[in-house]
Design an enzyme around this catalytic site. Structure first.
Site, PDB file in Angstrom:
ATOM      1  N   SER A   1       0.826  -1.206   0.000  1.00 18.72           N
ATOM      2  CA  SER A   1       0.000   0.000   0.000  1.00 18.72           C
ATOM      3  C   SER A   1       0.860   1.255   0.000  1.00 18.72           C
ATOM      4  CB  SER A   1      -0.901   0.002   1.243  1.00 18.72           C
ATOM      5  OG  SER A   1      -1.537   1.258   1.416  1.00 18.72           O
TER       6      SER A   1
ATOM      7  N   TYR B   1      -2.504  -0.237   9.970  1.00 18.98           N
ATOM      8  CA  TYR B   1      -2.667  -0.805   8.626  1.00 18.98           C
ATOM      9  C   TYR B   1      -1.369  -0.657   7.830  1.00 18.98           C
ATOM     10  CZ  TYR B   1      -4.051  -1.061   3.717  1.00 18.98           C
ATOM     11  OH  TYR B   1      -4.119  -1.374   2.388  1.00 18.98           O
TER      12      TYR B   1
END
Length: 335
Positions: A127, A152
């Protein structure tokens, strides 16, 4: 080839599976169909794949160690596209254990399955969130990513480190893809485009964080899929020119790669909202709010490495991509 797509009921997973089936690959898709967002949307994505020649779906959680072991032993995949994960920056502040289970335990299970069953290449979702507090733009794979600002992001950085370990110890070719704000038809309901479109069509105000002073490298899903599959078709290789004195997190002496995959053209949030207004034919009511915890003001992908490796560079404009999403949304929800 016979390919495993994890997270096959997800936004990117469904699109990847469709493309693989179109070109004649055999695809086994897995997903746990959790309720992080409306499971019916996930089932409807799967319905697009059901019945297509070469596709099978198995409801399975990547955190299920025994289940994943059995799957790999029985199926003997040629390659794996691992997209299953607990997504979302903001939700990681509320439910951190979901991220440990899916993104860490689940990733180890996939790595072990690949290791023990001679998988030829593992491509997995990282990501743009790994860039965290970085301020130098555009983000490059050679930048340090040691300062995550959400759990995350930390799990995605951990995935890259774990993959490198397996590439080093077992010669497993692994490629991580740092996705930059993916959008398009069948997208996730927790993403800005979905939330904004829904609110605008219902006549409700939208929440505009950091008072609109945000930039994102919005990347259309078809461009993402093209990049994923081109990377899948070129397994990572050891880099003979790697210099340990000047290490690059995206390369190494082992069959390991990490690439940015973004549009290489960041868009101001207010311009993005304007594109939605144009596509819906309605002006948005706006609530201007401060920055949210765990968020960052800007993302911008340097995609030179991806282009050099695959010959591909994303090209879909935000105006075109947003219009396609709004058209899908109106049709799907009869809005």
């Amino acid at each position: 080839m016979k390919i495993l797509v994890t997270g096959a009921a997800g936004f990117i997973g469904m699109h990847c599976a469709e493309r693989l089936l179109q070109r004649g690959d055999s695809v086994v898709g897995i997903d746990n169909l959790n309720d992080y967002y409306d499971p019916q949307l996930k089932r409807d994505r799967l319905a697009r794949l059901a019945g297509k020649a070469g596709f099978r779906f198995i409801e399975l959680d990547v955190a299920d160690r025994a289940g994943i072991e059995t799957l790999f032993e029985q199926e003997k995949f040629d390659r794996v596209i691992h997209l299953a994960a607990q997504a979302g920056v903001r939700y990681s502040l509320k439910n951190p254990h979901a991220y440990a289970d899916s993104n860490l335990v689940g990733f180890v299970n996939i790595l072990e399955g690949c290791r023990h069953n001679q998988v030829g290449h593992l491509v997995y979702a990282s990501s743009s969130s790994v860039y965290g507090g970085n301020t130098k733009m555009p983000f490059s794979e050679s930048d340090s990513v040691d300062h995550p600002v959400s759990l995350y992001a930390a799990t995605k950085k951990a995935n890259e480190l774990m993959a490198h370990t397996y590439s080093h110890l077992y010669g497993l070719p692994t490629t991580g893809l740092r996705f930059f704000t993916v959008y398009g038809p069948w997208g996730r309901p927790d993403m800005a485009l979905f939330l904004f479109t829904k609110a605008i069509l219902e006549g409700r105000a939208i929440d505009v964080f950091n008072h609109g002073k945000m930039r994102r490298d919005f990347t259309y899903v078809d461009d993402i899929v093209e990049g994923v599959i081109r990377v899948l078709d070129r397994p990572a290789e050891a880099d003979p020119d790697f210099n340990a004195e000047d290490p690059d997190p995206g390369r190494g002496r082992v069959p390991y790669r990490v690439f940015n995959i973004g549009n290489n053209d960041p868009v101001e949030l207010m311009d993005f909202i304007q594109a939605i207004e144009n596509a819906t034919g309605r002006e948005a009511k706006k609530n201007f709010l401060p920055m949210q915890d765990g968020d960052v003001p800007a993302t911008f992908a340097n995609t030179d490495a991806l282009t050099a490796w695959t010959g591909f560079s994303p090209s879909t404009s935000v105006a075109d991509g947003v219009a396609r999403f709004v058209s899908w949304y109106r049709d799907y929800y009869n809005a």
